[in-house]
Design a protein around this motif. Structure first.
Motif, PDB file in Angstrom:
ATOM      1  N   GLY A  90       0.783  -1.226   0.000  1.00 59.79           N
ATOM      2  CA  GLY A  90       0.000   0.000   0.000  1.00 59.79           C
ATOM      3  C   GLY A  90       0.814   1.275   0.000  1.00 59.79           C
ATOM      4  O   GLY A  90       0.284   2.349   0.342  1.00 59.79           O
ATOM      5  N   PHE A  91       2.087   1.197  -0.400  1.00 59.80           N
ATOM      6  CA  PHE A  91       2.969   2.369  -0.417  1.00 59.80           C
ATOM      7  C   PHE A  91       3.248   2.749  -1.867  1.00 59.80           C
ATOM      8  O   PHE A  91       4.137   2.184  -2.501  1.00 59.80           O
ATOM      9  CB  PHE A  91       4.276   2.054   0.322  1.00 59.80           C
ATOM     10  CG  PHE A  91       5.172   3.252   0.530  1.00 59.80           C
ATOM     11  CD1 PHE A  91       4.867   4.194   1.498  1.00 59.80           C
ATOM     12  CD2 PHE A  91       6.321   3.424  -0.239  1.00 59.80           C
ATOM     13  CE1 PHE A  91       5.692   5.293   1.707  1.00 59.80           C
ATOM     14  CE2 PHE A  91       7.150   4.512  -0.044  1.00 59.80           C
ATOM     15  CZ  PHE A  91       6.839   5.454   0.934  1.00 59.80           C
ATOM     16  N   GLU A 125      -4.412   4.686   5.717  1.00 63.97           N
ATOM     17  CA  GLU A 125      -3.984   5.057   4.364  1.00 63.97           C
ATOM     18  C   GLU A 125      -2.844   4.180   3.872  1.00 63.97           C
ATOM     19  O   GLU A 125      -2.662   4.006   2.674  1.00 63.97           O
ATOM     20  CB  GLU A 125      -3.569   6.538   4.333  1.00 63.97           C
ATOM     21  CG  GLU A 125      -4.744   7.490   4.368  1.00 63.97           C
ATOM     22  CD  GLU A 125      -4.311   8.933   4.172  1.00 63.97           C
ATOM     23  OE1 GLU A 125      -3.131   9.166   3.827  1.00 63.97           O
ATOM     24  OE2 GLU A 125      -5.152   9.825   4.358  1.00 63.97           O
ATOM     25  N   LEU A 126      -2.064   3.625   4.802  1.00 63.94           N
ATOM     26  CA  LEU A 126      -0.992   2.701   4.432  1.00 63.94           C
ATOM     27  C   LEU A 126      -1.477   1.254   4.486  1.00 63.94           C
ATOM     28  O   LEU A 126      -1.362   0.519   3.497  1.00 63.94           O
ATOM     29  CB  LEU A 126       0.205   2.873   5.366  1.00 63.94           C
ATOM     30  CG  LEU A 126       1.356   1.869   5.159  1.00 63.94           C
ATOM     31  CD1 LEU A 126       2.007   2.066   3.789  1.00 63.94           C
ATOM     32  CD2 LEU A 126       2.399   2.016   6.264  1.00 63.94           C
ATOM     33  N   TRP A 154       1.166   8.760   2.584  1.00 67.32           N
ATOM     34  CA  TRP A 154       2.024   7.576   2.701  1.00 67.32           C
ATOM     35  C   TRP A 154       2.464   7.122   1.312  1.00 67.32           C
ATOM     36  O   TRP A 154       2.011   6.104   0.780  1.00 67.32           O
ATOM     37  CB  TRP A 154       1.281   6.448   3.419  1.00 67.32           C
ATOM     38  CG  TRP A 154       0.926   6.815   4.830  1.00 67.32           C
ATOM     39  CD1 TRP A 154      -0.177   7.480   5.253  1.00 67.32           C
ATOM     40  CD2 TRP A 154       1.690   6.516   6.001  1.00 67.32           C
ATOM     41  NE1 TRP A 154      -0.154   7.625   6.617  1.00 67.32           N
ATOM     42  CE2 TRP A 154       0.984   7.041   7.107  1.00 67.32           C
ATOM     43  CE3 TRP A 154       2.905   5.856   6.239  1.00 67.32           C
ATOM     44  CZ2 TRP A 154       1.439   6.932   8.417  1.00 67.32           C
ATOM     45  CZ3 TRP A 154       3.364   5.749   7.540  1.00 67.32           C
ATOM     46  CH2 TRP A 154       2.647   6.278   8.615  1.00 67.32           C
ATOM     47  N   CYS A 155       3.353   7.866   0.698  1.00 65.76           N
ATOM     48  CA  CYS A 155       3.861   7.522  -0.620  1.00 65.76           C
ATOM     49  C   CYS A 155       5.291   8.029  -0.759  1.00 65.76           C
ATOM     50  O   CYS A 155       5.763   8.841   0.040  1.00 65.76           O
ATOM     51  CB  CYS A 155       2.973   8.096  -1.722  1.00 65.76           C
ATOM     52  SG  CYS A 155       2.884   9.895  -1.760  1.00 65.76           S
ATOM     53  N   ALA A 195      -4.273  -4.326  -5.416  1.00 67.16           N
ATOM     54  CA  ALA A 195      -5.513  -5.019  -5.062  1.00 67.16           C
ATOM     55  C   ALA A 195      -5.320  -5.924  -3.854  1.00 67.16           C
ATOM     56  O   ALA A 195      -6.257  -6.173  -3.082  1.00 67.16           O
ATOM     57  CB  ALA A 195      -6.026  -5.829  -6.249  1.00 67.16           C
ATOM     58  N   GLU A 196      -4.093  -6.429  -3.639  1.00 62.16           N
ATOM     59  CA  GLU A 196      -3.815  -7.329  -2.523  1.00 62.16           C
ATOM     60  C   GLU A 196      -3.770  -6.611  -1.175  1.00 62.16           C
ATOM     61  O   GLU A 196      -3.762  -7.250  -0.118  1.00 62.16           O
ATOM     62  CB  GLU A 196      -2.479  -8.061  -2.734  1.00 62.16           C
ATOM     63  CG  GLU A 196      -2.533  -9.145  -3.786  1.00 62.16           C
ATOM     64  CD  GLU A 196      -2.035  -8.661  -5.143  1.00 62.16           C
ATOM     65  OE1 GLU A 196      -2.444  -7.549  -5.567  1.00 62.16           O
ATOM     66  OE2 GLU A 196      -1.256  -9.372  -5.786  1.00 62.16           O
ATOM     67  N   ASN A 197      -3.707  -5.292  -1.207  1.00 60.71           N
ATOM     68  CA  ASN A 197      -3.644  -4.531   0.044  1.00 60.71           C
ATOM     69  C   ASN A 197      -4.858  -4.800   0.927  1.00 60.71           C
ATOM     70  O   ASN A 197      -4.792  -4.658   2.155  1.00 60.71           O
ATOM     71  CB  ASN A 197      -3.519  -3.037  -0.263  1.00 60.71           C
ATOM     72  CG  ASN A 197      -3.298  -2.187   0.966  1.00 60.71           C
ATOM     73  OD1 ASN A 197      -4.127  -1.338   1.316  1.00 60.71           O
ATOM     74  ND2 ASN A 197      -2.180  -2.407   1.637  1.00 60.71           N
TER      75      ASN A 197
END
Length: 487
Positions: free
Chosen positions: A114-115, A180-181, A125-126, A158-160
């Motif tokens: 998710g980053f 968000e992460l 969070w990027c 999608a796996e997040n």
């Protein structure tokens, strides 16, 4: 060519899209798994470290406790400040990719963790705002295109949905301020003993709740943002695509395919398993390939590491240059392509072993690229004693193939037929499959990279060749057979 077509969000319309000509010609690309998971650099399954560090027992959990403390005290988010990328040089990466012979390249734009590795508008969070504080996706897009390569992005986000244990109150993954992460909080009851495993691990999927509308909207928004801001020629999807509702998958594919008309260039999507209907994209076989010649194009994603390391991992074993050159040749002879992964260090440097492999492949392609790029399959992929016992996704781990000098692979272009020996053949040898050619059809035979004249003779038993004395290269040897165009 499908440029100019207008696509609707239906499978009937989407399936009208055709595989780009540049993709069919390209044959070989490179991507890199690089993110906060590169900091612990511990396996097995190093890119799954964020998943397993929260799950006891596991090697990653033990490693985490030993080196960083209990995950209740030091969570995955705490790796981000350590992911500095202070030596990251997009120009250097692109130059290496180009010298390796790759025709397309790019980053994993967002992994399961998710980053996002770009300047993402919906989160702090990027990579542009934390850790490296750089737009990695944007920098690589400019550098890779400047070398004349097509640009790709790999999307795993999608796996997040299931990746972190939101239900476990001991960990930061359950805290609202980190959603968000780690993703939207869900599965908060009766989930302590449940887990989700990719099917190739031999585990049974546990029942889980389906991704929410909020999750789906973010999934689609991030994809559109990457497409609009960086205009990738190729969007690669991991297996999590299967969890996305059909409407959202159709909406994205039609949105992206319609960019062809706007950009006036061809684009392509790949997917795994049966995550999209046949004909709507290119099938990707992770760590696997086809055992026979296929009527459709396909691609393998594989890695320089010999094992499960998809990112930088301390102590990782590596595949040989010979094995990877053979892999590429075999894929191309069967109507496939190869996407090769490397694993940069957290500071942005590419390990020397990764570099040496890419340079070795590039050196071979400098001599023999005419037998690979912009070629077509022949009416059979090859001949020889070495056979694949299994095929399809993850077959590489079950079938460690070593080819011999008696194994040949065939490609064609125009009036050229290329017979590639996967070893240095005996002084006098025969290619039996050439027995289907007619007397007078062959004009000349030469070994690519060699100036020595070759003696040859065609008979009903095949093509008899006396090879030169000196090798023009290592790994594999391409015999170029010139045929009459109007036989």
């Amino acid at each position: 060519m499908s440029i100019g077509m207008q696509y609707q969000s239906t499978w009937e319309s989407i399936k009208q899209h055709t595989t780009p000509s540049w993709f069919k010609k390209a044959k070989y690309g490179i991507y890199a798994h690089w993110g906060p998971y590169s900091v612990p650099a511990a396996g097995p399954n190093v890119t799954w470290y964020p998943y397993w560090m929260y799950r006891e027992p596991s090697p990653q959990f033990d490693h985490h406790v030993k080196h960083f403390g209990h995950p209740s005290k030091f969570g995955y988010k705490d790796f981000i400040p350590m992911f500095t990328a202070e030596k990251f040089d997009a120009e250097e990466w692109a130059d290496l990719y180009s010298r390796s012979g790759a025709k397309f390249a790019g980053p994993v734009a967002e992994h399961h963790d998710g980053f996002p590795m770009w300047d993402c508008s919906d989160t702090e969070w990027c990579a542009s705002k934390m850790g490296p504080k750089r737009d990695v996706v944007g920098e690589l897009e400019k550098s890779i295109r400047s070398k004349g390569m097509k640009y790709m992005v790999a999307m795993h986000h999608a796996e997040n949905w299931f990746f972190f244990p939101h239900w476990n109150k001991k960990f930061d993954t359950s805290k609202k301020q980190f959603q968000e992460l780690y993703g939207e909080l869900h599965n908060t009851e009766n989930m302590e003993n449940q887990a989700v495993y990719p099917e190739h691990w031999g585990k049974k999927y546990e029942k889980q709740d389906k991704p929410s509308k909020v999750f789906h909207d973010r999934w689609l928004k991030r994809l559109k943002e990457v497409v609009d801001n960086y205009r990738p020629d190729y969007v690669w999807f991991d297996f999590g695509l299967r969890y996305i509702h059909e409407k959202y998958r159709k909406d994205f594919l039609s949105y992206y395919y319609n960019k062809e008309k706007e950009w006036n260039r061809e684009v392509v999507i790949s997917y795994k398993w049966h995550d999209l209907p046949p004909g709507s994209g290119i099938l990707d076989l992770e760590l696997g390939r086809e055992s026979e010649l296929t009527h459709y194009n396909w691609i393998t994603d594989t890695t320089v590491h010999d094992g499960s390391a998809w990112a930088y991992m301390k102590g990782s074993k590596y595949k040989s240059i010979t094995d990877l050159v053979h892999y590429l040749i075999d894929n191309v002879s069967k109507n496939g392509l190869m996407l090769l992964n490397i694993g940069p260090k957290p500071d942005g440097t590419i390990p020397e072993k990764d570099k040496n492999i890419l340079k070795g492949i590039g050196k071979w392609l400098e001599v023999n690229g005419k037998a690979i790029f912009d070629t077509q399959t022949w009416d059979q992929y090859g001949e020889g004693p070495t056979k694949m016992n299994v095929s399809g996704p993850f077959s590489d781990n079950k079938d460690k193939i070593k080819y011999t000098a008696n194994d040949f692979r065939f490609t064609t272009k125009g009036n050229k037929l290329f017979a590639i020996s996967l070893g240095w053949p005996n002084k006098n040898f025969k290619i039996q499959s050439m027995d289907k050619l007619y007397e007078g059809e062959i004009l000349d035979v030469k070994l690519i990279g060699s100036k020595e004249k070759i003696e040859w003779k065609l008979s009903n038993e095949g093509l008899h060749i006396t090879r030169p004395n000196r090798k023009p290269c290592d790994h594999a040897y391409c015999f170029e057979i010139t045929r009459r165009e109007n036989f």
